[in-house]
Design a protein around this motif. Structure first.
Motif, mmCIF file in Angstrom:
data_model
loop_
_atom_site.group_PDB
_atom_site.id
_atom_site.type_symbol
_atom_site.label_atom_id
_atom_site.label_comp_id
_atom_site.label_asym_id
_atom_site.label_seq_id
_atom_site.Cartn_x
_atom_site.Cartn_y
_atom_site.Cartn_z
ATOM 1 N N TRP A 202 6.051 11.214 53.873
ATOM 2 C CA TRP A 202 6.380 12.571 53.609
ATOM 3 C C TRP A 202 6.401 12.862 52.126
ATOM 4 O O TRP A 202 6.685 11.698 51.590
ATOM 5 C CB TRP A 202 7.750 12.947 54.337
ATOM 6 C CG TRP A 202 7.759 13.001 55.757
ATOM 7 C CD1 TRP A 202 8.072 14.160 56.320
ATOM 8 C CD2 TRP A 202 7.492 11.974 56.838
ATOM 9 N NE1 TRP A 202 7.760 14.010 57.807
ATOM 10 C CE2 TRP A 202 7.712 12.571 57.985
ATOM 11 C CE3 TRP A 202 7.250 10.564 56.974
ATOM 12 C CZ2 TRP A 202 7.385 12.135 59.117
ATOM 13 C CZ3 TRP A 202 7.143 10.099 58.136
ATOM 14 C CH2 TRP A 202 7.039 10.834 59.087
ATOM 15 N N ILE A 204 7.874 14.747 48.382
ATOM 16 C CA ILE A 204 8.811 15.928 47.926
ATOM 17 C C ILE A 204 8.526 15.840 46.522
ATOM 18 O O ILE A 204 8.570 14.493 45.937
ATOM 19 C CB ILE A 204 10.158 15.980 48.605
ATOM 20 C CG1 ILE A 204 10.996 17.179 47.974
ATOM 21 C CG2 ILE A 204 10.901 14.832 48.223
ATOM 22 C CD1 ILE A 204 12.306 17.427 48.342
ATOM 23 N N GLN A 228 4.798 16.246 55.891
ATOM 24 C CA GLN A 228 5.466 17.500 55.497
ATOM 25 C C GLN A 228 5.680 17.223 54.038
ATOM 26 O O GLN A 228 5.982 16.158 53.373
ATOM 27 C CB GLN A 228 6.936 17.690 55.873
ATOM 28 C CG GLN A 228 7.679 18.760 55.545
ATOM 29 C CD GLN A 228 9.291 19.023 55.902
ATOM 30 O OE1 GLN A 228 9.129 18.571 57.167
ATOM 31 N NE2 GLN A 228 10.008 19.269 55.356
ATOM 32 N N THR A 229 5.383 18.225 53.244
ATOM 33 C CA THR A 229 5.303 18.205 51.673
ATOM 34 C C THR A 229 6.376 19.524 51.164
ATOM 35 O O THR A 229 5.815 20.627 51.519
ATOM 36 C CB THR A 229 3.850 18.232 51.018
ATOM 37 O OG1 THR A 229 3.052 17.286 51.670
ATOM 38 C CG2 THR A 229 4.048 18.417 49.787
ATOM 39 N N ASP A 230 7.293 19.051 50.503
ATOM 40 C CA ASP A 230 8.042 20.080 50.060
ATOM 41 C C ASP A 230 7.963 20.267 48.452
ATOM 42 O O ASP A 230 8.186 19.002 47.809
ATOM 43 C CB ASP A 230 9.510 19.776 50.459
ATOM 44 C CG ASP A 230 10.080 19.890 51.870
ATOM 45 O OD1 ASP A 230 9.158 20.464 52.441
ATOM 46 O OD2 ASP A 230 11.032 19.287 52.217
ATOM 47 N N ILE A 232 9.780 21.491 45.267
ATOM 48 C CA ILE A 232 10.999 22.456 44.906
ATOM 49 C C ILE A 232 10.830 23.172 43.558
ATOM 50 O O ILE A 232 10.587 22.757 42.517
ATOM 51 C CB ILE A 232 12.349 21.203 44.380
ATOM 52 C CG1 ILE A 232 12.465 20.236 46.007
ATOM 53 C CG2 ILE A 232 13.360 21.860 44.428
ATOM 54 C CD1 ILE A 232 12.805 21.220 47.285
ATOM 55 N N ARG A 233 11.087 24.357 43.696
ATOM 56 C CA ARG A 233 10.654 25.234 42.499
ATOM 57 C C ARG A 233 11.731 24.873 41.382
ATOM 58 O O ARG A 233 12.804 24.950 41.564
ATOM 59 C CB ARG A 233 10.881 26.724 42.689
ATOM 60 C CG ARG A 233 10.640 27.742 41.781
ATOM 61 C CD ARG A 233 10.587 29.144 42.280
ATOM 62 N NE ARG A 233 10.027 29.896 41.270
ATOM 63 C CZ ARG A 233 10.059 31.101 41.363
ATOM 64 N NH1 ARG A 233 10.321 32.068 42.623
ATOM 65 N NH2 ARG A 233 9.584 32.461 40.664
ATOM 66 N N HIS A 243 18.341 17.920 43.029
ATOM 67 C CA HIS A 243 18.175 18.399 44.308
ATOM 68 C C HIS A 243 18.552 17.442 45.393
ATOM 69 O O HIS A 243 17.485 17.290 46.021
ATOM 70 C CB HIS A 243 16.925 19.317 44.408
ATOM 71 C CG HIS A 243 16.967 20.414 43.481
ATOM 72 N ND1 HIS A 243 16.528 20.320 42.144
ATOM 73 C CD2 HIS A 243 17.046 21.768 43.636
ATOM 74 C CE1 HIS A 243 16.455 21.358 41.595
ATOM 75 N NE2 HIS A 243 16.741 22.462 42.617
ATOM 76 N N PRO A 246 17.746 18.379 49.672
ATOM 77 C CA PRO A 246 16.305 18.618 50.258
ATOM 78 C C PRO A 246 15.715 17.304 50.317
ATOM 79 O O PRO A 246 14.984 17.018 51.321
ATOM 80 C CB PRO A 246 15.465 19.842 49.443
ATOM 81 C CG PRO A 246 16.365 19.833 48.123
ATOM 82 C CD PRO A 246 17.722 19.429 48.290
ATOM 83 N N LYS A 249 17.495 15.552 53.359
ATOM 84 C CA LYS A 249 17.063 16.234 54.557
ATOM 85 C C LYS A 249 15.641 15.780 54.734
ATOM 86 O O LYS A 249 15.239 15.334 56.145
ATOM 87 C CB LYS A 249 16.983 17.826 54.058
ATOM 88 C CG LYS A 249 16.606 18.854 55.446
ATOM 89 C CD LYS A 249 16.828 20.193 55.266
ATOM 90 C CE LYS A 249 16.339 20.929 56.390
ATOM 91 N NZ LYS A 249 16.402 22.338 56.178
ATOM 92 N N LEU A 250 14.811 15.768 53.774
ATOM 93 C CA LEU A 250 13.437 15.080 54.169
ATOM 94 C C LEU A 250 13.364 13.520 54.684
ATOM 95 O O LEU A 250 12.734 13.428 55.595
ATOM 96 C CB LEU A 250 12.494 15.316 52.915
ATOM 97 C CG LEU A 250 11.006 14.956 53.193
ATOM 98 C CD1 LEU A 250 10.168 16.116 54.178
ATOM 99 C CD2 LEU A 250 10.040 14.998 52.071
ATOM 100 N N ARG A 253 14.526 14.014 58.046
ATOM 101 C CA ARG A 253 13.305 14.352 58.955
ATOM 102 C C ARG A 253 12.221 13.192 59.343
ATOM 103 O O ARG A 253 11.902 12.798 60.291
ATOM 104 C CB ARG A 253 12.650 15.662 58.156
ATOM 105 C CG ARG A 253 11.326 15.905 59.102
ATOM 106 C CD ARG A 253 11.710 16.522 60.422
ATOM 107 N NE ARG A 253 12.355 17.644 60.248
ATOM 108 C CZ ARG A 253 12.014 18.995 60.272
ATOM 109 N NH1 ARG A 253 10.646 19.178 59.655
ATOM 110 N NH2 ARG A 253 12.904 19.940 59.982
#
Length: 260
Positions: A202, A204, A228-230, A232-233, A243, A246, A249-250, A253
């Protein structure tokens, strides 16, 4: 007869409790910091994970070489009897990629603004594969080591903008003062066979990362077939500091998906 029935009922209840506990037990999350940071960079993430019942270890990454740091982490992983989720930031991604090989209890790899090298690749080369890294000019004069190598630091006055632009200035100043150096050799050491090709991963990262270009991070995530790749802006290189929600949270997950 009544005592026998009571004993059987107690045994059944104990078995059910043990089974429920086994089903709800969470894996151990092992957090590995990168260059120019220390284990306290995970503090905000740790608070969330501990609140949610995860056992957590934040490793003091030696930052000496990919092979030696990987072996150091591998020894720790080998001492843990539970399933493990390895989480690496920046250069720590190279270390978890190295350390996970041969450990059946490592169920997931989480890359936080981190390198996920292929065999033979270096962190320095991956940073330069796409435009955008401005790290080089911010480095302080190298510190010569007894073995002839050098340690690298970020100049304190340039640390905030380069490394942690979305972190309050006072916090970034503390991070600059407590940064731990990495050897130049570690950033230029070729990686061994990757573990992300057999262990789910995963990713981020922030879209304003100035250390590792976001395009490089996207490339590595796609190549590793990230679950999953998040992105963050507005986040800097230290997305886990600015942050933590998130990021935590990842990790949760990844922990749930990989251990069920």
């Amino acid at each position: 007869m009544n005592s026998l029935l009571a004993g059987l009922a107690l045994a059944a209840a104990t078995a059910l409790t043990a089974n429920a506990s086994a089903q709800t037990a969470k894996p151990t999350v092992v957090l590995v910091h990168g260059a120019f940071a220390d284990a306290s960079s995970w503090n905000n993430v740790i608070r969330i994970l501990k609140r949610d019942g995860y056992p957590v270890i934040a490793v003091a990454n030696p930052l000496r070489s990919v092979s030696a740091d990987g072996a150091y982490l591998s020894n720790l992983v080998g001492s843990i009897s539970t399933p493990v989720v390895l989480v690496g930031h920046s250069y720590g991604g190279s270390v978890i990629t190295e350390a996970a090989r041969g450990h059946g209890n490592v169920k997931a790899l989480v890359y936080v603004s981190a390198f996920a090298p292929e065999a033979g690749e270096t962190a320095a080369a991956l940073s330069g594969r796409f435009p955008g890294s401005t790290l080089g000019p911010t480095l302080a004069p190298p510190v010569t080591l007894p073995n002839g190598g050098v340690d690298l630091y970020i100049q304190p006055q340039k640390f905030h903008d380069q490394f942690a632009a979305d972190v309050p200035a006072a916090d970034a100043a503390l991070m600059a003062a407590t940064q731990r150096p990495i050897t130049e050799a570690a950033l230029n050491e070729k990686s061994g066979a990757p573990s992300w090709d057999s262990i789910p991963s995963w990713f981020i990262y922030g879209d304003q990362d100035k250390n590792i270009p976001p395009k490089a991070l996207a490339f590595m995530a796609q190549r590793a077939h990230s679950r999953q790749t998040d992105v963050i802006r507005g986040a800097s290189h230290v997305v886990m500091v600015s942050h933590p929600e998130p990021v935590a949270k990842l990790i949760a997950r990844a922990s749930a998906d990989a251990t069920h």
